[in-house]
Design a protein around this motif. Structure first.
Motif, PDB file in Angstrom:
ATOM      1  N   TRP A   1       0.821  -1.205   0.000  1.00 50.34           N
ATOM      2  CA  TRP A   1       0.000   0.000   0.000  1.00 50.34           C
ATOM      3  C   TRP A   1       0.856   1.255   0.000  1.00 50.34           C
ATOM      4  O   TRP A   1       1.936   1.278   0.583  1.00 50.34           O
ATOM      5  CB  TRP A   1      -0.914   0.019   1.228  1.00 50.34           C
ATOM      6  N   ILE A   2       0.348   2.277  -0.633  1.00 52.98           N
ATOM      7  CA  ILE A   2       0.963   3.602  -0.579  1.00 52.98           C
ATOM      8  C   ILE A   2       0.135   4.393   0.423  1.00 52.98           C
ATOM      9  O   ILE A   2      -1.078   4.570   0.237  1.00 52.98           O
ATOM     10  CB  ILE A   2       0.933   4.294  -1.963  1.00 52.98           C
ATOM     11  N   LEU A   3       0.754   4.852   1.457  1.00 53.24           N
ATOM     12  CA  LEU A   3       0.049   5.543   2.536  1.00 53.24           C
ATOM     13  C   LEU A   3      -0.008   7.042   2.303  1.00 53.24           C
ATOM     14  O   LEU A   3       0.797   7.598   1.548  1.00 53.24           O
ATOM     15  CB  LEU A   3       0.723   5.235   3.872  1.00 53.24           C
ATOM     16  N   THR A   4      -0.957   7.685   2.962  1.00 57.65           N
ATOM     17  CA  THR A   4      -1.095   9.138   2.912  1.00 57.65           C
ATOM     18  C   THR A   4      -1.069   9.666   4.345  1.00 57.65           C
ATOM     19  O   THR A   4      -0.998   8.893   5.295  1.00 57.65           O
ATOM     20  CB  THR A   4      -2.418   9.558   2.244  1.00 57.65           C
ATOM     21  N   ASP A   5      -1.177  10.979   4.471  1.00 54.49           N
ATOM     22  CA  ASP A   5      -1.233  11.594   5.805  1.00 54.49           C
ATOM     23  C   ASP A   5      -2.506  11.203   6.544  1.00 54.49           C
ATOM     24  O   ASP A   5      -2.562  11.255   7.762  1.00 54.49           O
ATOM     25  CB  ASP A   5      -1.152  13.121   5.699  1.00 54.49           C
ATOM     26  N   ASN A   6      -3.532  10.833   5.789  1.00 48.50           N
ATOM     27  CA  ASN A   6      -4.795  10.420   6.380  1.00 48.50           C
ATOM     28  C   ASN A   6      -4.771   8.896   6.523  1.00 48.50           C
ATOM     29  O   ASN A   6      -4.716   8.176   5.520  1.00 48.50           O
ATOM     30  CB  ASN A   6      -5.955  10.852   5.484  1.00 48.50           C
ATOM     31  N   PRO A   7      -4.807   8.371   7.748  1.00 45.83           N
ATOM     32  CA  PRO A   7      -4.706   6.919   7.920  1.00 45.83           C
ATOM     33  C   PRO A   7      -5.846   6.131   7.267  1.00 45.83           C
ATOM     34  O   PRO A   7      -5.705   4.931   7.012  1.00 45.83           O
ATOM     35  CB  PRO A   7      -4.709   6.729   9.433  1.00 45.83           C
TER      36      PRO A   7
END
Length: 108
Positions: free
Chosen positions: A9-15
């Motif tokens: 997965w590519i994560l973002t600032d929003n969990p």
């Protein structure tokens, strides 16, 4: 039975927001991270939003003289009829929203 491999997965600032690590997921992440100016440039490249066809004479049966409708139907007998609900979408939106959205999809 073999367990499927865990997706990367590519994560973002929003969990709660993450993208699959594949071509589509990376593109989605690129858009997610884009500034408003970058998004405007992407939309402009694809001519979005395009000018609506409803005001152009000869586009719809409703704005085409009958003689032209008959002539066009002899060449192509396919007619798309955009249908949507007329309903209350709240005080902020018009009641023909669904029909307008389907019309825009057909124009696209």
């Amino acid at each position: 039975m073999e367990k499927p491999k865990d997706k990367k997965w590519i994560l973002t600032d929003n969990p709660a927001i993450k993208f699959e690590d594949n071509t589509v997921g990376r593109l989605k992440k690129q858009i997610w991270d884009a500034s408003e100016e970058e998004i405007d440039a992407i939309l402009k490249e694809y001519d979005i939003p395009s000018e609506p066809e409803l005001g152009k004479a000869g586009t719809y049966i409703q704005n085409t003289p009958r003689v032209k409708v008959i002539e066009k139907r002899r060449k192509n007998d396919i007619v798309f009829v955009p249908i949507g609900c007329t309903e209350n979408h709240g005080m902020h939106a018009n009641s023909g929203l669904d029909t307008f959205m389907v019309t825009q999809i057909l124009e696209g």
